[in-house]
Design an enzyme around this catalytic site. Structure first.
Site, PDB file in Angstrom:
ATOM      1  N   TRP A 119      -6.164   1.877  -2.246  1.00 44.89           N
ATOM      2  CA  TRP A 119      -6.580   3.110  -1.563  1.00 44.89           C
ATOM      3  C   TRP A 119      -6.055   4.347  -2.290  1.00 44.89           C
ATOM      4  O   TRP A 119      -6.473   5.463  -2.017  1.00 44.89           O
ATOM      5  CB  TRP A 119      -6.073   3.101  -0.123  1.00 44.89           C
ATOM      6  CG  TRP A 119      -4.566   3.293   0.007  1.00 44.89           C
ATOM      7  CD1 TRP A 119      -3.583   2.669  -0.710  1.00 44.89           C
ATOM      8  CD2 TRP A 119      -3.886   4.186   0.901  1.00 44.89           C
ATOM      9  NE1 TRP A 119      -2.338   3.098  -0.307  1.00 44.89           N
ATOM     10  CE2 TRP A 119      -2.483   4.031   0.681  1.00 44.89           C
ATOM     11  CE3 TRP A 119      -4.310   5.094   1.865  1.00 44.89           C
ATOM     12  CZ2 TRP A 119      -1.530   4.752   1.390  1.00 44.89           C
ATOM     13  CZ3 TRP A 119      -3.353   5.801   2.571  1.00 44.89           C
ATOM     14  CH2 TRP A 119      -1.989   5.635   2.334  1.00 44.89           C
ATOM     15  N   ASP A 120      -5.124   4.134  -3.222  1.00 41.03           N
ATOM     16  CA  ASP A 120      -4.553   5.230  -4.011  1.00 41.03           C
ATOM     17  C   ASP A 120      -5.681   6.118  -4.555  1.00 41.03           C
ATOM     18  O   ASP A 120      -5.539   7.341  -4.650  1.00 41.03           O
ATOM     19  CB  ASP A 120      -3.744   4.681  -5.202  1.00 41.03           C
ATOM     20  CG  ASP A 120      -2.675   3.672  -4.799  1.00 41.03           C
ATOM     21  OD1 ASP A 120      -2.870   2.983  -3.785  1.00 41.03           O
ATOM     22  OD2 ASP A 120      -1.660   3.558  -5.501  1.00 41.03           O
TER      23      ASP A 120
ATOM     24  N   GLU B 217       4.017   0.385   5.010  1.00 36.29           N
ATOM     25  CA  GLU B 217       4.124  -1.072   4.848  1.00 36.29           C
ATOM     26  C   GLU B 217       5.448  -1.634   5.369  1.00 36.29           C
ATOM     27  O   GLU B 217       5.716  -2.814   5.224  1.00 36.29           O
ATOM     28  CB  GLU B 217       3.935  -1.440   3.375  1.00 36.29           C
ATOM     29  CG  GLU B 217       2.515  -1.188   2.916  1.00 36.29           C
ATOM     30  CD  GLU B 217       2.283  -1.532   1.452  1.00 36.29           C
ATOM     31  OE1 GLU B 217       3.249  -1.853   0.742  1.00 36.29           O
ATOM     32  OE2 GLU B 217       1.115  -1.466   1.022  1.00 36.29           O
TER      33      GLU B 217
ATOM     34  N   LYS C  61       8.258   3.179   5.066  1.00 41.29           N
ATOM     35  CA  LYS C  61       8.234   3.176   3.599  1.00 41.29           C
ATOM     36  C   LYS C  61       7.576   4.475   3.132  1.00 41.29           C
ATOM     37  O   LYS C  61       7.984   5.089   2.167  1.00 41.29           O
ATOM     38  CB  LYS C  61       7.431   1.970   3.123  1.00 41.29           C
ATOM     39  CG  LYS C  61       7.389   1.764   1.633  1.00 41.29           C
ATOM     40  CD  LYS C  61       6.615   0.496   1.294  1.00 41.29           C
ATOM     41  CE  LYS C  61       6.520   0.288  -0.211  1.00 41.29           C
ATOM     42  NZ  LYS C  61       5.512  -0.703  -0.581  1.00 41.29           N
ATOM     43  N   GLN C  62       6.546   4.888   3.863  1.00 39.52           N
ATOM     44  CA  GLN C  62       5.777   6.080   3.480  1.00 39.52           C
ATOM     45  C   GLN C  62       5.141   6.673   4.727  1.00 39.52           C
ATOM     46  O   GLN C  62       4.961   5.976   5.725  1.00 39.52           O
ATOM     47  CB  GLN C  62       4.721   5.701   2.460  1.00 39.52           C
ATOM     48  CG  GLN C  62       3.712   4.675   2.970  1.00 39.52           C
ATOM     49  CD  GLN C  62       3.138   3.828   1.855  1.00 39.52           C
ATOM     50  OE1 GLN C  62       3.633   2.745   1.573  1.00 39.52           O
ATOM     51  NE2 GLN C  62       2.095   4.317   1.224  1.00 39.52           N
TER      52      GLN C  62
HETATM   53  C1  BGC Z   1       2.283   1.245  -1.488  1.00 44.67           C
HETATM   54  C2  BGC Z   1       0.799   1.208  -1.249  1.00 44.67           C
HETATM   55  C3  BGC Z   1       0.096   1.448  -2.567  1.00 44.67           C
HETATM   56  C4  BGC Z   1       0.549   0.457  -3.606  1.00 44.67           C
HETATM   57  C5  BGC Z   1      -0.055   0.719  -4.966  1.00 44.67           C
HETATM   58  C6  BGC Z   1       2.646   0.219  -2.535  1.00 44.67           C
HETATM   59  O1  BGC Z   1       4.001   0.282  -2.806  1.00 44.67           O
HETATM   60  O2  BGC Z   1       2.995   1.005  -0.309  1.00 44.67           O
HETATM   61  O3  BGC Z   1       0.449   2.181  -0.321  1.00 44.67           O
HETATM   62  O4  BGC Z   1      -1.270   1.378  -2.383  1.00 44.67           O
HETATM   63  O5  BGC Z   1       1.946   0.538  -3.725  1.00 44.67           O
HETATM   64  O6  BGC Z   1       0.311   1.967  -5.448  1.00 44.67           O
END
Ligand code: BGC
Length: 775
Positions: A367-368, A495, A607-608
């Site tokens: 999704w980035d 996550e 985490k985010q």
């Molecule tokens: C993040 C995800 C991201 C992925 C790839 C993970 O660490 O939590 O949101 O899509 O890294 O960048």
């Protein structure tokens, strides 16, 4: 005396350059990432020409975006619907190996004496330059200069030009330029899920190989995925070198050149790559040979100069200029250029989490792209944005198949993939992230709003929107009273919290997906009813389904806590114990490498950003006080263990007036890779955070929002900056902005007219007009 770590991470501050000023073996692996070059199709890590891997200091990399091999995904315990294959972008046979001997001494930085050294990524020209003065063990001084160019004009081509001058005017040279015929390097660290995955088998089978004079071409097929990769290489030298021989072994073809009694030489190496994944379906080998012939006819200088022109055009559209902070300026330009170099442009490939710089995250697309990278592209390089979304359309059938496996209707896009099939082996933080569907729909919506590409909406966008909307309808359900729509058993962007009911981000983004699908159906009914009719017939889409979408988004359930006045991240989030940050030492971060997922899932710890991200993306749906309360609550429990976190935290801190905090988060994003903030640059750059840099500046400090097609600005640039300037493309208009502490200047550089607001006041500019507004 500087510490070792300082030496490893330090690049001098230069606004247009990244320069390694010392040869430091421990920094080579990391800097092979930093010095990667790419053009959206192919990428080459910054491995040194003369290093054949024997010094073990860094691994080289030649990648074609989206060129992958598969292997069985091994689970200790499997279950229905788990992806049975892993996919990984392949590190292809290296074509950059050039070593030479001066009399009996091999040019190697491990021997002899380095008299001066620099390796520079010149961002203004898009070239990698090495300039080294070295004394050989027998005392000859060698001045070595190389220029590397991965052409942004010709996606299948790269050129490497090496020039050597010697203090001795009668030296004998033997130079070997090697074309590898097998993959030689892979990086994998089983203890860290973010690194790449190697293969137990040799993934490429050599099908055909030819050599003629100092040129070669070869075609390979991947063992499992059945893809074809072809490469060709050729050389041109000055009169000092003479081609001696071409020796083909099992692993490589070695081209040897000699020079007798000379004081220097020049050699250009031309490299081309084509694959069966290309739009052109004709033989990759023949195409690679033809491309080679073309670039050799043009010559290295011409290839490099057309590339330079292209790069200048990129900066014209895309640069963000900061007066007053060269270190950030450097970080930002590095980030923007890395994103540009990594983004696919032909509708067949996307942008991997690590771009074309390394094998981290196995070259997968996440999704980035839609949430972190596309905004930058929308407003600077909209053609690329359209192509990245076209890639999503190209995997729509695979997404339909995935929805079926997951017991849903419509299409479910894979959380991580290259070929369209789901590749996430850990479903709580993979497949469960159904929000990917809404993120892609959001990308489609914003692209159409910013670029007015209605052709795309009709040919690709509408189908994506309808099929993703269908998935939400089958995944979610109405309450018995019919006044709430629930979505259970999903993971949101955070996550550190998995498989929950009614994740706020997922629900609100799904609502937006459903709403925009309805808006699109209504719009097409009015403007293109014939085409809409055909599409509905093909999808067997009933009017009653569209009515149900409307009911679902109008009744979407959003969990709220009245006592705290905040949105709950999900139904149960606030019932959990808050993570004990006070007793968690620094070296236990990122938590994911030190605690079992269950330990993390049991706590309120992020985490985010999750709620906070939704309130940025769909900010016009929430009043400022609400956003503030939510930010205050969630920011305090966000670790930032994901590289995707600080840019969002910075944007929302800016919006809420927390300017120091906004700046602190911004610094982490802006120089994340140059300073190796997360300590894992060796695996590749952090593309999402790089795109996030643009967002932090444009949406953060310039306060740009674009809701319902209307641009608004609320600028407040950091105190230590003198000014910030950039361009934004919106439909056919290009708006130039220059923000200083005292005022903001807007100028319509291209197009007929534009309307926007500055701190709530509306302005309209016609062609060539500008306005200066006191802050
Ligand atoms: C993040 C995800 C991201 C992925 C790839 C993970 O660490 O939590 O949101 O899509 O890294 O960048």
């Amino acid at each position: 005396m500087k510490s070792g770590t300082d030496r490893i991470s330090g690049f001098p501050v230069e606004p247009w350059k990244i320069t390694e000023t010392e040869y430091i073996p421990e920094a080579l692996e990391k800097n092979a990432t930093i010095f990667f070059l790419g053009n959206g199709y192919m990428g080459i890590r910054g491995g040194r020409e003369e290093a054949d891997g024997s010094d073990g200091a860094s691994h080289k990399g030649l990648f074609v975006n989206g060129f992958y091999e598969t292997a069985p995904q091994i689970y200790g315990e499997s279950a229905f619907g788990f992806p049975d294959k892993k996919q990984a972008m392949l590190n292809l046979p290296d074509q950059t190996d050039i070593c030479f001997y001066v009399n009996a001494d091999r040019f190697s930085l491990c021997d002899g004496e380095i008299l001066s050294y620099s390796r520079t990524l010149d961002l203004s020209e898009g070239l990698l330059l090495r300039d080294i003065k070295w004394r050989s063990p027998s005392g000859i001084i060698v001045e070595y200069k190389s220029t590397r160019c991965v052409s942004l004009v010709r996606p299948h081509c790269a050129v490497l030009s090496v020039q050597v001058r010697l203090s001795e005017s009668h030296a004998d040279i033997r130079l070997v330029s090697k074309s590898w015929l097998k993959t030689v390097s892979h990086r994998e660290d089983k203890s860290d899920p973010r690194t790449g995955a190697g293969f137990r088998h040799q993934p490429l089978e050599l099908q055909d190989v030819k050599d003629e004079g100092s040129s070669m071409s070869a075609e390979f097929k991947t063992l499992n995925s059945g893809l074809v990769f072809a490469c060709a290489a050729g050389h041109q030298t000055d009169e000092n070198l003479e081609f001696l021989s071409c020796v083909k072994g099992d692993n490589s073809i070695d081209f040897t050149f000699t020079g007798t009694g000379i004081s220097g030489f020049k050699i250009d190496r031309f490299i081309t790559c084509c694959t069966s994944t290309d739009v052109d379906k004709s033989s990759p080998l023949i195409r690679a040979e033809k491309e080679l012939e073309d670039i050799q006819n043009e010559g290295a200088d011409r290839i490099i100069s057309e590339h330079r022109e292209h790069v200048a055009g990129f900066w014209e559209r895309s640069d963000l200029q900061i007066e007053g902070d060269d270190s950030l300026q450097q970080g930002i330009r590095f980030n923007l250029f890395s994103v540009y170099q990594s983004a696919g442009r032909d509708g067949r490939r996307n942008i991997a989490a690590k771009g074309l710089s390394g094998e981290g995250y196995e070259g997968h697309y996440f999704w980035d792209t839609e949430i972190y990278v596309l905004p930058f592209m929308f407003y600077t390089n909209p053609g690329i944005a359209g192509k990245l979304l076209e890639y999503r359309y190209s995997i729509l059938d695979a997404a339909r198949a995935r929805a079926e496996i997951m017991n849903e209707s419509g299409a479910l896009f894979p959380w991580r993939t290259i070929n369209g099939e789901e590749a996430s082996a850990y479903f709580p933080a993979g497949t469960a992230q159904y929000h990917i569907n809404a993120d892609i729909a959001y990308g489609v919506q914003k692209y159409v709003e910013v670029s007015a590409d209605y052709d795309f909406l009709i040919t690709c966008g509408a189908e994506i929107l309808f099929e993703t909307a269908r998935m939400w309808m089958s995944l979610g359900f109405f309450s018995p009273e019919g006044d709430s729509f629930f979505i259970n058993g999903v993971t949101g962007p955070d996550e550190y919290t998995a498989i929950v009911n009614n994740n706020f981000f997922t629900n609100i983004m799904a609502a937006n997906n459903l709403e925009y699908a309805v808006i699109t159906a209504d719009f097409l009914q009015k403007t293109e009813s014939g085409k809409l009719g055909q599409l509905r017939e093909r999808l067997k889409l009933k009017v009653s389904e569209i009515d149900a979408w409307r009911r679902a988004f109008e009744n979407m359930y959003l969990p709220y806590n009245a006592e705290l006045g905040i949105y709950r991240q999900d139904d149960a989030f606030l019932l959990k114990e808050i993570w004990d940050f006070n007793t968690t030492p620094e070296d236990k971060y990122p938590l994911l490498l030190h605690f079992h997922p269950l330990v993390i899932y049991r706590h309120q710890v992020l985490k985010q950003p999750d709620v906070v991200l939704a309130e940025f993306l769909l900010g016009n749906r929430f009043p400022p006080e609400q956003k503030k309360r939510d930010f205050d609550y969630y920011n305090a429990i966000t670790t930032g263990d994901s590289s995707l976190a600080p840019c969002v935290q910075s944007i929302m801190a800016s919006e809420l007036g927390y300017s120091d905090l906004a700046y602190d988060y911004f610094i982490k994003t802006a120089r994340m890779d140059l300073d190796d903030v997360n300590g894992n640059v060796s695996d590749g750059v952090h593309i999402a955070a790089m795109g996030g840099t643009w967002l932090s500046i444009v949406c953060g400090f310039a306060g740009m929002r674009d809701y319902n097609g209307f641009l608004s600005f609320n600028p407040a640039i950091p105190k230590r900056w003198k000014s910030l300037s950039f361009h934004l493309k919106k439909e056919a208009e290009v708006l130039g902005l220059r923000l200083s502490q005292a005022e903001t200047e807007y100028e319509l550089l291209e197009g007929f007219s534009i309307t926007f607001s500055h701190k709530g006041e509306e302005f309209r500019l016609k062609s060539g007009e500008s306005v200066v507004i006191k802050n």
